[in-house]
Motif scaffolding. Structure first.
Motif, PDB file in Angstrom:
ATOM      1  N   LEU A 128       1.143  -1.197   0.010  1.00 48.10           N
ATOM      2  CA  LEU A 128      -0.013   0.249   0.299  1.00 48.10           C
ATOM      3  C   LEU A 128       1.420   1.312  -0.432  1.00 48.10           C
ATOM      4  O   LEU A 128       1.754   0.907   1.000  1.00 48.10           O
ATOM      5  CB  LEU A 128      -0.660  -0.313   1.141  1.00 48.10           C
ATOM      6  CG  LEU A 128      -1.825   1.127   0.855  1.00 48.10           C
ATOM      7  CD1 LEU A 128      -3.108   0.603   0.160  1.00 48.10           C
ATOM      8  CD2 LEU A 128      -2.940   1.327   2.964  1.00 48.10           C
ATOM      9  N   ILE A 162      -2.826   4.313  -3.029  1.00 49.84           N
ATOM     10  CA  ILE A 162      -2.849   3.221  -3.840  1.00 49.84           C
ATOM     11  C   ILE A 162      -2.251   2.252  -3.492  1.00 49.84           C
ATOM     12  O   ILE A 162      -1.468   1.664  -3.059  1.00 49.84           O
ATOM     13  CB  ILE A 162      -1.673   4.056  -4.590  1.00 49.84           C
ATOM     14  CG1 ILE A 162      -2.169   5.069  -5.102  1.00 49.84           C
ATOM     15  CG2 ILE A 162      -1.106   2.780  -6.149  1.00 49.84           C
ATOM     16  CD1 ILE A 162      -0.758   5.950  -5.978  1.00 49.84           C
ATOM     17  N   GLU A 163      -2.856   0.923  -3.930  1.00 46.03           N
ATOM     18  CA  GLU A 163      -2.729  -0.615  -3.552  1.00 46.03           C
ATOM     19  C   GLU A 163      -1.730  -0.804  -4.660  1.00 46.03           C
ATOM     20  O   GLU A 163      -2.640  -0.866  -5.806  1.00 46.03           O
ATOM     21  CB  GLU A 163      -4.440  -1.267  -3.301  1.00 46.03           C
ATOM     22  CG  GLU A 163      -4.008  -2.488  -2.850  1.00 46.03           C
ATOM     23  CD  GLU A 163      -5.386  -3.373  -3.362  1.00 46.03           C
ATOM     24  OE1 GLU A 163      -5.347  -4.357  -2.463  1.00 46.03           O
ATOM     25  OE2 GLU A 163      -6.525  -2.829  -3.505  1.00 46.03           O
ATOM     26  N   LYS A 223      -1.552  -4.533  -6.041  1.00 46.15           N
ATOM     27  CA  LYS A 223      -2.017  -5.864  -6.191  1.00 46.15           C
ATOM     28  C   LYS A 223      -1.855  -6.391  -7.866  1.00 46.15           C
ATOM     29  O   LYS A 223      -1.679  -5.754  -8.710  1.00 46.15           O
ATOM     30  CB  LYS A 223      -3.464  -5.483  -6.463  1.00 46.15           C
ATOM     31  CG  LYS A 223      -4.057  -6.491  -6.265  1.00 46.15           C
ATOM     32  CD  LYS A 223      -5.177  -6.355  -5.681  1.00 46.15           C
ATOM     33  CE  LYS A 223      -6.254  -7.825  -5.621  1.00 46.15           C
ATOM     34  NZ  LYS A 223      -7.305  -8.081  -4.338  1.00 46.15           N
ATOM     35  N   ILE A 278      -3.644   0.608  -8.152  1.00 49.29           N
ATOM     36  CA  ILE A 278      -5.012   0.562  -7.994  1.00 49.29           C
ATOM     37  C   ILE A 278      -5.504   1.453  -6.735  1.00 49.29           C
ATOM     38  O   ILE A 278      -4.902   1.827  -5.977  1.00 49.29           O
ATOM     39  CB  ILE A 278      -5.984  -0.386  -7.694  1.00 49.29           C
ATOM     40  CG1 ILE A 278      -5.525  -1.822  -8.228  1.00 49.29           C
ATOM     41  CG2 ILE A 278      -7.633  -0.505  -7.234  1.00 49.29           C
ATOM     42  CD1 ILE A 278      -6.206  -3.349  -7.770  1.00 49.29           C
ATOM     43  N   ARG A 327      -7.360   3.518  -4.765  1.00 48.26           N
ATOM     44  CA  ARG A 327      -8.534   3.471  -3.993  1.00 48.26           C
ATOM     45  C   ARG A 327      -8.660   4.311  -3.227  1.00 48.26           C
ATOM     46  O   ARG A 327      -9.715   4.598  -2.964  1.00 48.26           O
ATOM     47  CB  ARG A 327      -7.525   2.822  -2.473  1.00 48.26           C
ATOM     48  CG  ARG A 327      -7.412   1.041  -2.666  1.00 48.26           C
ATOM     49  CD  ARG A 327      -8.827   0.018  -3.369  1.00 48.26           C
ATOM     50  NE  ARG A 327      -7.960  -1.318  -3.677  1.00 48.26           N
ATOM     51  CZ  ARG A 327      -9.101  -1.980  -4.162  1.00 48.26           C
ATOM     52  NH1 ARG A 327     -10.149  -1.586  -4.745  1.00 48.26           N
ATOM     53  NH2 ARG A 327      -8.348  -2.965  -4.424  1.00 48.26           N
ATOM     54  N   GLU A 328      -8.519   5.892  -2.641  1.00 45.59           N
ATOM     55  CA  GLU A 328      -8.999   6.699  -2.119  1.00 45.59           C
ATOM     56  C   GLU A 328      -7.807   8.224  -2.259  1.00 45.59           C
ATOM     57  O   GLU A 328      -6.573   7.963  -3.151  1.00 45.59           O
ATOM     58  CB  GLU A 328      -8.557   6.533  -0.421  1.00 45.59           C
ATOM     59  CG  GLU A 328      -9.335   5.566  -0.068  1.00 45.59           C
ATOM     60  CD  GLU A 328      -8.713   5.107   1.616  1.00 45.59           C
ATOM     61  OE1 GLU A 328      -8.447   6.468   2.559  1.00 45.59           O
ATOM     62  OE2 GLU A 328      -8.466   4.201   2.286  1.00 45.59           O
ATOM     63  N   ALA A 376     -10.216   2.324  -8.645  1.00 48.30           N
ATOM     64  CA  ALA A 376     -11.350   1.239  -8.187  1.00 48.30           C
ATOM     65  C   ALA A 376     -12.588   1.335  -7.960  1.00 48.30           C
ATOM     66  O   ALA A 376     -12.819   2.961  -8.353  1.00 48.30           O
ATOM     67  CB  ALA A 376     -10.727   1.371  -6.635  1.00 48.30           C
ATOM     68  N   ASP A 415     -15.364   2.089  -6.179  1.00 49.83           N
ATOM     69  CA  ASP A 415     -15.947   2.672  -4.977  1.00 49.83           C
ATOM     70  C   ASP A 415     -14.675   3.994  -5.335  1.00 49.83           C
ATOM     71  O   ASP A 415     -14.004   4.064  -3.332  1.00 49.83           O
ATOM     72  CB  ASP A 415     -16.553   2.670  -4.255  1.00 49.83           C
ATOM     73  CG  ASP A 415     -15.725   1.435  -3.787  1.00 49.83           C
ATOM     74  OD1 ASP A 415     -14.499   0.943  -4.342  1.00 49.83           O
ATOM     75  OD2 ASP A 415     -15.267   0.335  -2.835  1.00 49.83           O
ATOM     76  N   VAL A 416     -13.635   4.768  -5.400  1.00 48.58           N
ATOM     77  CA  VAL A 416     -12.889   5.554  -5.036  1.00 48.58           C
ATOM     78  C   VAL A 416     -13.345   6.713  -3.843  1.00 48.58           C
ATOM     79  O   VAL A 416     -14.234   7.012  -4.236  1.00 48.58           O
ATOM     80  CB  VAL A 416     -11.971   6.404  -6.392  1.00 48.58           C
ATOM     81  CG1 VAL A 416     -10.878   7.796  -6.073  1.00 48.58           C
ATOM     82  CG2 VAL A 416     -11.276   5.562  -6.997  1.00 48.58           C
ATOM     83  N   LYS A 417     -12.888   6.541  -2.626  1.00 46.01           N
ATOM     84  CA  LYS A 417     -13.678   7.443  -1.682  1.00 46.01           C
ATOM     85  C   LYS A 417     -12.205   8.843  -1.509  1.00 46.01           C
ATOM     86  O   LYS A 417     -11.303   8.225  -2.066  1.00 46.01           O
ATOM     87  CB  LYS A 417     -13.551   6.661  -0.170  1.00 46.01           C
ATOM     88  CG  LYS A 417     -13.952   5.089  -0.644  1.00 46.01           C
ATOM     89  CD  LYS A 417     -14.160   4.624   0.529  1.00 46.01           C
ATOM     90  CE  LYS A 417     -15.319   2.921   0.383  1.00 46.01           C
ATOM     91  NZ  LYS A 417     -14.989   1.984  -0.453  1.00 46.01           N
TER      92      LYS A 417
END
Length: 221
Positions: A174, A182-183, A185, A190, A192-193, A214, A216-218
């Motif tokens: 991460l 950012i993950e 993987k 990816i 993520r937020e 992603a 559902d980017v938060k």
């Protein structure tokens, strides 16, 4: 360093602390990672490991109450939590090498899209040594990197391939920056937020490596 920079460092550290779960054994690197200790919920039983020989490192002491014999791996004064213990550095590194750390939070100079980590030297600059970073990056069950998204020249530190000497390959899980979470993987990045006030398109523009959004980017709270 201006107040804005200090605030950003704490925002990154606060988000990194959210990755820490109750009961974990965690190693915090020098710099921003150390600040994450201030954001661990007080009711959690988290054991902070320091490679210079401490299990159960505590908060920074109040000014004037420092113990000159008690410091973290970066040489900064710390306290010892109830139940904490001392050991020689061989035992401390044995804990790392046996894979007993649930997580390490490290600073970085560069991270690649494959999760490669470069964090110990800039060629031509003086450096005290790589410290425990190589073992931590390879052996911790989860590796979280915290850093600014851009270097001082405005260039992305999240890269297609690292240009600096590597600390370890394919080790980062991460990445948390002042712009995004950012993950890493399957050798993909990816998004993520995003950190307010940035939007996903801002992060994509500022990042050299390709990002996958992603579903559902938060927004980081």
């Amino acid at each position: 360093m201006g107040m804005g920079d200090i605030d950003l460092r704490h925002r990154i550290a606060k988000r990194a602390a959210q990755e820490i779960e109750d009961g974990m054994i965690v190693n915090l690197g020098i710099g921003i990672p150390t600040l994450a200790a201030d954001y661990i919920p007080s009711h959690y039983e988290v054991w902070l490991h320091a490679e210079n020989g401490i299990m159960g490192a505590g908060a920074s002491p109040l000014q004037g109450e420092e113990d000159p014999n008690l410091c973290n791996a970066g040489g900064f004064p710390i306290t010892l939590t109830k139940g904490g213990s001392y050991m020689d550095s061989t035992t401390a590194f044995g804990i790392i090498r046996k894979g007993m750390l649930d997580m390490t939070i490290l600073g970085a100079l560069e991270v690649s899209s494959q999760g490669d980590l470069a964090n110990w030297i800039v060629p031509g600059k003086r450096v005290p040594g790589m410290g425990g970073a190589i073992e931590l990056a390879q052996k911790a069950k989860k590796v979280v990197v915290v850093m600014s998204h851009l270097d001082k020249h405005g260039r992305s530190k999240v890269k297609t391939a690292c240009s600096l000497p590597l600390t370890a390959k394919a080790c980062v899980d991460l990445i948390i920056t002042d712009m995004a979470v950012i993950e890493v993987k399957s050798q993909l990045l990816i998004l993520r937020e995003v950190m307010p006030p940035f939007q996903p398109e801002d992060v994509i523009r500022a990042t050299e490596a390709p990002l996958i959004l992603a579903p559902d980017v938060k927004s980081v709270v």
